[in-house]
Design a protein around this motif. Sequence first.
Motif, PDB file in Angstrom:
ATOM      1  N   LYS A  86       5.033   6.547 -12.740  1.00 34.25           N
ATOM      2  CA  LYS A  86       4.949   6.224 -11.316  1.00 34.25           C
ATOM      3  C   LYS A  86       4.695   4.723 -11.154  1.00 34.25           C
ATOM      4  CE  LYS A  86       2.986  10.710  -9.988  1.00 34.25           C
ATOM      5  NZ  LYS A  86       4.239  11.367  -9.589  1.00 34.25           N
ATOM      6  N   ARG A  87       5.134   4.210 -10.004  1.00 34.16           N
ATOM      7  CA  ARG A  87       4.948   2.789  -9.718  1.00 34.16           C
ATOM      8  C   ARG A  87       3.778   2.611  -8.751  1.00 34.16           C
ATOM      9  NH1 ARG A  87      10.331   0.462 -10.872  1.00 34.16           N
ATOM     10  NH2 ARG A  87      11.821   2.158 -10.912  1.00 34.16           N
ATOM     11  N   ALA A  88       3.272   1.384  -8.677  1.00 35.71           N
ATOM     12  CA  ALA A  88       2.178   1.119  -7.736  1.00 35.71           C
ATOM     13  C   ALA A  88       2.199  -0.338  -7.292  1.00 35.71           C
ATOM     14  CB  ALA A  88       0.834   1.456  -8.366  1.00 35.71           C
ATOM     15  N   SER A  89       1.587  -0.576  -6.148  1.00 34.07           N
ATOM     16  CA  SER A  89       1.426  -1.937  -5.637  1.00 34.07           C
ATOM     17  C   SER A  89       0.148  -1.948  -4.796  1.00 34.07           C
ATOM     18  CB  SER A  89       2.651  -2.287  -4.778  1.00 34.07           C
ATOM     19  OG  SER A  89       2.378  -3.418  -3.981  1.00 34.07           O
ATOM     20  N   ALA A  90      -0.598  -3.067  -4.867  1.00 34.68           N
ATOM     21  CA  ALA A  90      -1.852  -3.162  -4.104  1.00 34.68           C
ATOM     22  C   ALA A  90      -1.665  -4.122  -2.931  1.00 34.68           C
ATOM     23  CB  ALA A  90      -2.972  -3.656  -5.015  1.00 34.68           C
ATOM     24  N   PHE A  91      -2.401  -3.887  -1.867  1.00 30.56           N
ATOM     25  CA  PHE A  91      -2.350  -4.802  -0.725  1.00 30.56           C
ATOM     26  C   PHE A  91      -3.712  -4.791  -0.035  1.00 30.56           C
ATOM     27  CE2 PHE A  91      -2.299  -1.792   2.843  1.00 30.56           C
ATOM     28  CZ  PHE A  91      -1.925  -0.611   2.217  1.00 30.56           C
ATOM     29  N   GLY A  92      -3.932  -5.786   0.839  1.00 30.24           N
ATOM     30  CA  GLY A  92      -5.194  -5.773   1.578  1.00 30.24           C
ATOM     31  C   GLY A  92      -5.492  -7.099   2.252  1.00 30.24           C
ATOM     32  N   SER A  93      -6.418  -7.028   3.192  1.00 36.93           N
ATOM     33  CA  SER A  93      -6.833  -8.206   3.952  1.00 36.93           C
ATOM     34  C   SER A  93      -8.170  -8.728   3.414  1.00 36.93           C
ATOM     35  CB  SER A  93      -6.973  -7.801   5.425  1.00 36.93           C
ATOM     36  OG  SER A  93      -7.544  -8.849   6.144  1.00 36.93           O
ATOM     37  N   HIS A  94      -8.369 -10.034   3.550  1.00 36.53           N
ATOM     38  CA  HIS A  94      -9.652 -10.635   3.165  1.00 36.53           C
ATOM     39  C   HIS A  94      -9.974 -11.755   4.144  1.00 36.53           C
ATOM     40  CE1 HIS A  94      -6.725 -13.308   1.265  1.00 36.53           C
ATOM     41  NE2 HIS A  94      -7.638 -14.264   1.440  1.00 36.53           N
ATOM     42  N   GLY A  95     -11.204 -12.304   4.034  1.00 33.20           N
ATOM     43  CA  GLY A  95     -11.612 -13.361   4.960  1.00 33.20           C
ATOM     44  C   GLY A  95     -11.609 -14.723   4.320  1.00 33.20           C
ATOM     45  N   TRP A  96     -12.144 -14.825   3.116  1.00 29.91           N
ATOM     46  CA  TRP A  96     -12.227 -16.153   2.493  1.00 29.91           C
ATOM     47  C   TRP A  96     -11.790 -16.106   1.047  1.00 29.91           C
ATOM     48  CZ3 TRP A  96     -16.004 -13.406   4.994  1.00 29.91           C
ATOM     49  CH2 TRP A  96     -17.064 -12.893   4.254  1.00 29.91           C
TER      50      TRP A  96
ATOM     51  N   ARG B 146      -8.188  -7.110  -8.182  1.00 29.23           N
ATOM     52  CA  ARG B 146      -9.009  -6.139  -8.906  1.00 29.23           C
ATOM     53  C   ARG B 146      -8.361  -4.753  -8.867  1.00 29.23           C
ATOM     54  NH1 ARG B 146     -14.619  -7.047  -9.832  1.00 29.23           N
ATOM     55  NH2 ARG B 146     -15.746  -5.087 -10.065  1.00 29.23           N
ATOM     56  N   LEU B 147      -7.862  -4.395  -7.682  1.00 28.04           N
ATOM     57  CA  LEU B 147      -7.221  -3.089  -7.520  1.00 28.04           C
ATOM     58  C   LEU B 147      -5.938  -3.005  -8.349  1.00 28.04           C
ATOM     59  CD1 LEU B 147      -6.949  -0.351  -6.121  1.00 28.04           C
ATOM     60  CD2 LEU B 147      -6.132  -1.521  -4.068  1.00 28.04           C
ATOM     61  N   SER B 148      -5.174  -4.110  -8.381  1.00 26.74           N
ATOM     62  CA  SER B 148      -3.942  -4.128  -9.196  1.00 26.74           C
ATOM     63  C   SER B 148      -4.263  -3.849 -10.662  1.00 26.74           C
ATOM     64  CB  SER B 148      -3.269  -5.506  -9.135  1.00 26.74           C
ATOM     65  OG  SER B 148      -2.582  -5.640  -7.955  1.00 26.74           O
TER      66      SER B 148
ATOM     67  N   GLY C  65      -4.322   0.143  -0.578  1.00 31.83           N
ATOM     68  CA  GLY C  65      -4.802  -0.992   0.201  1.00 31.83           C
ATOM     69  C   GLY C  65      -6.312  -1.049   0.302  1.00 31.83           C
ATOM     70  N   THR C  66      -6.855  -2.251   0.211  1.00 35.47           N
ATOM     71  CA  THR C  66      -8.300  -2.431   0.396  1.00 35.47           C
ATOM     72  C   THR C  66      -8.574  -3.834   0.906  1.00 35.47           C
ATOM     73  OG1 THR C  66     -10.472  -2.474  -0.662  1.00 35.47           O
ATOM     74  CG2 THR C  66      -8.621  -3.156  -2.026  1.00 35.47           C
ATOM     75  N   SER C  67      -9.544  -3.951   1.805  1.00 34.33           N
ATOM     76  CA  SER C  67     -10.002  -5.303   2.140  1.00 34.33           C
ATOM     77  C   SER C  67     -11.039  -5.707   1.099  1.00 34.33           C
ATOM     78  CB  SER C  67     -10.600  -5.315   3.538  1.00 34.33           C
ATOM     79  OG  SER C  67     -11.488  -4.246   3.713  1.00 34.33           O
ATOM     80  N   THR C  68     -11.423  -6.985   1.144  1.00 38.59           N
ATOM     81  CA  THR C  68     -12.437  -7.462   0.199  1.00 38.59           C
ATOM     82  C   THR C  68     -13.805  -7.368   0.858  1.00 38.59           C
ATOM     83  OG1 THR C  68     -10.894  -8.984  -0.823  1.00 38.59           O
ATOM     84  CG2 THR C  68     -13.220  -9.430  -1.172  1.00 38.59           C
ATOM     85  N   MET C  69     -14.712  -6.720   0.160  1.00 35.58           N
ATOM     86  CA  MET C  69     -16.078  -6.592   0.667  1.00 35.58           C
ATOM     87  C   MET C  69     -17.026  -7.062  -0.431  1.00 35.58           C
ATOM     88  SD  MET C  69     -18.018  -3.268   2.138  1.00 35.58           S
ATOM     89  CE  MET C  69     -18.675  -2.768   0.585  1.00 35.58           C
ATOM     90  N   ASN C  70     -17.740  -8.123  -0.165  1.00 38.72           N
ATOM     91  CA  ASN C  70     -18.656  -8.689  -1.162  1.00 38.72           C
ATOM     92  C   ASN C  70     -17.953  -8.906  -2.497  1.00 38.72           C
ATOM     93  OD1 ASN C  70     -20.644  -8.518   0.803  1.00 38.72           O
ATOM     94  ND2 ASN C  70     -21.225  -6.454   0.154  1.00 38.72           N
ATOM     95  N   ASN C  71     -16.768  -9.451  -2.426  1.00 34.75           N
ATOM     96  CA  ASN C  71     -15.925  -9.817  -3.575  1.00 34.75           C
ATOM     97  C   ASN C  71     -15.260  -8.651  -4.296  1.00 34.75           C
ATOM     98  OD1 ASN C  71     -16.336 -12.616  -3.385  1.00 34.75           O
ATOM     99  ND2 ASN C  71     -18.333 -12.396  -4.386  1.00 34.75           N
ATOM    100  N   VAL C  72     -15.565  -7.441  -3.893  1.00 39.19           N
ATOM    101  CA  VAL C  72     -14.956  -6.299  -4.600  1.00 39.19           C
ATOM    102  C   VAL C  72     -14.166  -5.429  -3.622  1.00 39.19           C
ATOM    103  CG1 VAL C  72     -16.698  -6.278  -6.437  1.00 39.19           C
ATOM    104  CG2 VAL C  72     -17.022  -4.847  -4.400  1.00 39.19           C
ATOM    105  N   MET C  73     -13.547  -4.379  -4.163  1.00 40.29           N
ATOM    106  CA  MET C  73     -12.764  -3.505  -3.283  1.00 40.29           C
ATOM    107  C   MET C  73     -13.674  -2.493  -2.579  1.00 40.29           C
ATOM    108  SD  MET C  73     -10.798  -1.049  -6.001  1.00 40.29           S
ATOM    109  CE  MET C  73     -10.920  -1.946  -7.533  1.00 40.29           C
ATOM    110  N   MET C  74     -13.151  -1.834  -1.586  1.00 36.06           N
ATOM    111  CA  MET C  74     -13.917  -0.827  -0.858  1.00 36.06           C
ATOM    112  C   MET C  74     -14.231   0.337  -1.813  1.00 36.06           C
ATOM    113  SD  MET C  74     -14.180  -1.885   2.358  1.00 36.06           S
ATOM    114  CE  MET C  74     -14.290  -0.499   3.456  1.00 36.06           C
ATOM    115  N   PRO C  75     -15.480   0.823  -1.818  1.00 32.91           N
ATOM    116  CA  PRO C  75     -15.886   1.788  -2.853  1.00 32.91           C
ATOM    117  C   PRO C  75     -15.082   3.090  -2.879  1.00 32.91           C
ATOM    118  CG  PRO C  75     -17.677   1.355  -1.278  1.00 32.91           C
ATOM    119  CD  PRO C  75     -16.586   0.390  -0.970  1.00 32.91           C
TER     120      PRO C  75
END
Length: 479
Positions: free
Chosen positions: A338-348, A355-357, A311-321
């Motif tokens: 192994k399996r994976a899935s990405a999730f996260g909150s954003h503002g706009w 990107r993380l996916s 999981g990552t929120s969006t910061m300046n259009n990219v993921m958290m470093p």
Amino acid sequence: MAIQVKNNIQWVGQRDWEVRDFHGTEYKTLKGSSYNSYLIREEKTVLIDTVDHKFSREFVQNLAAEIDLNTLDYIIINHAEEDHAGALTELMSRIPHTPIYCTANGVDSINGHHHHPEWNFRVVKTGDSLDIGNGKQLIFVETPMLHWPDSMMTYMTGDAVLFSNDAFGQHYCDEHLFNDEVDQAELFEQCQRYYANILTPFSRLVTPKITEILSFNLPVDMIATSHGVVWRDNPTQIVELYLKWAADYQEDRITIFYDTMSNNTRMMADAIAQGINEVDPRVAVKIFNVARHDKNEILTNVFRSKGVLAGTSTMNNVMMPKIAGLVEEMTGLRFRNKRASAFGSHGWSGGAVDRLSTRLQDAGFEMSLSLKAKWRPDIDALENCRAHGREIARQWAQTPLVASPIAAPQASVAAVKSCADLGPQMQCSVCQWIYDPETGEPMQDVAPGTPWSEVPDSFLCPECSLGKDVFDVLATEAK
Ligand SMILES: Cc1cc2nc3c(=O)[nH]c(=O)nc-3n(C[C@H](O)[C@H](O)[C@H](O)COP(=O)(O)O)c2cc1C
């Protein structure tokens, strides 16, 4: 102080209970470590490996208290990294002509670190042996890329002791030396952490190498590693564990990790975990904030998991470093199956989750649907997260992913006698990975059908990262 290991073998290493960082800060040694060096006194006197360079003076002083250094006949360096060969400069300043036995790559690495090309190197290969008297011999086995190109193991006949260097070791400091004397839960936790964080990229090499060693039919009474315990009680238990871990290991476990600026992505993580637990309460769900938690423990949990949710929120259009850094490490560790899935909150605009996916897919994970939320998730959004968790639990409860088709290449390498013998397949002589131009799979950056001659010289084996030059031509008869 020296410790009796067996008959004429003594431990003359160094304990390091203070060390917390290894490989820079890449590996946190939460339980310290030890640098195991062994002194063998048969008709010949032999030293196997040294200790970390920062203990050079103590090491040589202690060794000189045990023996007259001038009576040392041979030095064996199984691996040239500074935590094992680091005391060589100090030792060789006292006995500059003593022969050093190591692999050809070992000479290169030792010279690269110590810059003494005039030292008396004796290059050994798999199967070479050295008579040490009293009917005993040392037999050498090259173990390239476990975990450096120079690595090797040394087996002592008669006493049946395998000096395995890093393999089967663990960063674990205890006043006791033998595996049956220490806390078993602590020991195996450190063994698994070591494998997950250091050996996973080389898993494809572990099984063939262990099979090769077993094919010599040598009895093994003890495995004397270069970090942590000496395995004397049921020593092959750690070999069996390595075989299990090398085979795309996973448990019924899901790891969720995230980074967050204002807890919104954390709320999503929490709700997703609840959803998983509703559907499949047997699955172990472990949650980590990457900014606050020990990275090596997170990676060990990834190693143990059938799937990860990142999981990552969006910061300046990219993921958290910190998430980007962790996924970069996961890429290097080459987890499989192994399996994976990405999730996260954003503002706009969002963007980080996609990107993380992509990054997780590039890292070799089988991707499931991702999940996005806007700003702080409300009750509906949190229910959406729980539903996502339920769906993930259902999908991932199904049959495990099939192992990669290149898991156990069986092809044999034939000598190339003439151009007519050249076949279309090439095989990495170190890890046995096969390049087949007909499919081009599973190489990235090289299109299917590209003949070997047109594969760029910068090509690295996707399995073991060695250069194009280590590839051998396979027999043509198979084609
Ligand atoms: C410094 C900063 C930069 C941000 N940049 C973006 C952005 O580029 N795109 C976007 O959609 N939201 C952006 N946001 C908004 C956050 O993604 C949003 O507040 C999100 O809900 C935060 O989730 P978190 O609490 O899990 O970090 C930014 C927020 C901050 C504080």
